[in-house]
Design a protein around this motif. Structure first.
Motif, PDB file in Angstrom:
ATOM      1  N   ALA A 149     -79.414 -46.237  42.900  1.00 39.85           N
ATOM      2  CA  ALA A 149     -78.310 -47.195  42.872  1.00 39.85           C
ATOM      3  C   ALA A 149     -78.816 -48.618  43.072  1.00 39.85           C
ATOM      4  CB  ALA A 149     -77.292 -46.843  43.950  1.00 39.85           C
ATOM      5  N   VAL A 150     -78.270 -49.543  42.278  1.00 42.00           N
ATOM      6  CA  VAL A 150     -78.605 -50.960  42.402  1.00 42.00           C
ATOM      7  C   VAL A 150     -77.469 -51.649  43.165  1.00 42.00           C
ATOM      8  CG1 VAL A 150     -79.037 -53.112  41.158  1.00 42.00           C
ATOM      9  CG2 VAL A 150     -79.884 -50.940  40.240  1.00 42.00           C
ATOM     10  N   PRO A 151     -77.789 -52.411  44.215  1.00 44.10           N
ATOM     11  CA  PRO A 151     -76.724 -53.071  44.978  1.00 44.10           C
ATOM     12  C   PRO A 151     -75.963 -54.081  44.116  1.00 44.10           C
ATOM     13  CG  PRO A 151     -78.884 -53.920  45.600  1.00 44.10           C
ATOM     14  CD  PRO A 151     -79.128 -52.714  44.762  1.00 44.10           C
ATOM     15  N   THR A 152     -74.654 -54.136  44.315  1.00 41.07           N
ATOM     16  CA  THR A 152     -73.822 -55.076  43.564  1.00 41.07           C
ATOM     17  C   THR A 152     -73.958 -56.476  44.146  1.00 41.07           C
ATOM     18  OG1 THR A 152     -72.232 -53.317  43.058  1.00 41.07           O
ATOM     19  CG2 THR A 152     -71.482 -55.589  42.793  1.00 41.07           C
ATOM     20  N   SER A 153     -74.135 -57.460  43.282  1.00 34.30           N
ATOM     21  CA  SER A 153     -74.333 -58.846  43.705  1.00 34.30           C
ATOM     22  C   SER A 153     -73.111 -59.688  43.405  1.00 34.30           C
ATOM     23  CB  SER A 153     -75.533 -59.467  42.982  1.00 34.30           C
ATOM     24  OG  SER A 153     -76.709 -58.742  43.190  1.00 34.30           O
ATOM     25  N   ASP A 154     -73.002 -60.792  44.135  1.00 36.69           N
ATOM     26  CA  ASP A 154     -72.056 -61.838  43.762  1.00 36.69           C
ATOM     27  C   ASP A 154     -72.714 -62.628  42.646  1.00 36.69           C
ATOM     28  OD1 ASP A 154     -71.146 -64.816  43.968  1.00 36.69           O
ATOM     29  OD2 ASP A 154     -69.565 -63.652  44.952  1.00 36.69           O
ATOM     30  N   ILE A 155     -71.944 -62.994  41.625  1.00 35.05           N
ATOM     31  CA  ILE A 155     -72.521 -63.669  40.473  1.00 35.05           C
ATOM     32  C   ILE A 155     -73.201 -64.977  40.839  1.00 35.05           C
ATOM     33  CG2 ILE A 155     -70.469 -64.989  39.802  1.00 35.05           C
ATOM     34  CD1 ILE A 155     -71.199 -64.116  36.853  1.00 35.05           C
TER      35      ILE A 155
END
Length: 319
Positions: free
Chosen positions: A286-292
């Motif tokens: 899983a890749v952590p979700t980032s703020d754009i």
């Protein structure tokens, strides 16, 4: 446990293959040469004209998938590095010579696509000395693709040396191994004159190649490719309205807009990925979700497999 059928068993031609003893083949198999590859592609181009043309219209393949045994391919690339590109250039020149002859004879020579595409690939089930060919028309069509028909395939078994032609489903292509050094695109020239300038422009160095299969019904599994020519790109979904070169738009509602940002770091020569989508996995992690506005970068190895929202598979290949 049942053994998994090989490539030839899956397409129903296992009986073509004879053992080395029964076929009388002996001695060392001659190495694959540049002329073997060149002559084989030109021969298949001529055959495509004979099979596809009708009336006064000359029809011919625009995409050529030439397949070899993995060891033959490896030896060819390692010992003759860079020759694939030269072979492709000379092959296209020969194509134009052939097409000019038809045009001079009064035939209607018009392309079904705007470019020539060459894929030189290997398959683990091919034997030493085997060669295979698949051709496609590559019609220009901006509308959603209909389900692709079967491919016409020509294969020459080493043991018999006799060419066999048959139809196979597009799914068979999933077993082939693609290499960036074996992929070439050259614009089609309407005047049938090979242009070094245009070829150089088409072959402008790309950093990587992305490939995905779209499962959405209206695209019926159509494969989409994208050449990464900028150090920083965005992978986005069907709602994406931008059409800049650094935007890889995957026309699927299963891809968020935007979903990924991919960056090439010249300092260490590595790729990095940041995910803004609902869910992204990289090589099953899983890749952590980032703020754009605050990307969390994760190293993206070459030949990686990326999965977007558990539906869209995206592969990265080195160019």
């Amino acid at each position: 446990m049942e053994s998994k059928p090989n490539f030839w068993q899956r397409i129903g031609i296992q009986d073509w293959f004879l053992t080395k003893e029964s076929s009388g083949v002996s001695g060392k198999i001659p190495p694959l040469t540049p002329n073997d590859v060149y002559a084989y592609i030109v021969d298949k181009f001529r055959e495509s004209i004979k099979e596809l043309s009708f009336g006064e219209r000359v029809v011919f393949y625009h995409e050529f998938i030439i397949s070899f045994n993995a060891e033959d391919y490896k030896e060819f690339v390692e010992n003759k590095q860079g020759l694939f590109g030269l072979i492709v250039q000379e092959t296209v020149k020969k194509f134009y010579e052939i097409l000019k002859e038809y045009r001079i004879a009064g035939k209607k020579v018009e392309p079904s696509g705007s470019k020539w595409v060459f894929r030189l690939v290997s398959h683990p089930d091919y034997q030493r000395g085997d060669k295979g060919f698949m051709g496609k028309l590559l019609p220009d069509n901006s509308q959603p693709a209909k389900k692709e028909e079967n491919l016409r395939v020509t294969f020459i078994p080493r043991q018999t040396g006799i060419a066999q032609t048959f139809d196979v489903n597009q799914d068979i292509l999933k077993g082939f191994i693609y290499y960036s050094e074996g992929y070439f695109e050259i614009p089609y020239q309407e005047d049938l004159e090979y242009s070094e300038k245009e070829a150089i422009k088409a072959d402008r160095k790309s950093l990587a190649r992305f490939e995905t299969i779209i499962p959405d019904k209206q695209y019926a599994g159509k494969k989409v490719e994208y050449l990464m020519k900028d150090d920083d790109i965005i992978v986005s979904g069907s709602d994406e309205e931008r059409d800049e070169q650094n935007i890889f738009r995957v026309p699927s509602e299963w891809v968020n807009t935007p979903h990924l940002q991919v960056r090439f770091n010249k300092a260490d020569g590595k790729f990095y990925l940041a995910s803004f989508g609902e869910m992204t996995t990289l090589n099953e992690m899983a890749v952590p979700t980032s703020d754009i506005n605050a990307p969390k970068w994760v190293e993206l190895p070459v030949n990686s497999r990326i999965l977007l929202n558990g539906i869209i598979g995206l592969n990265l290949f080195k160019s």
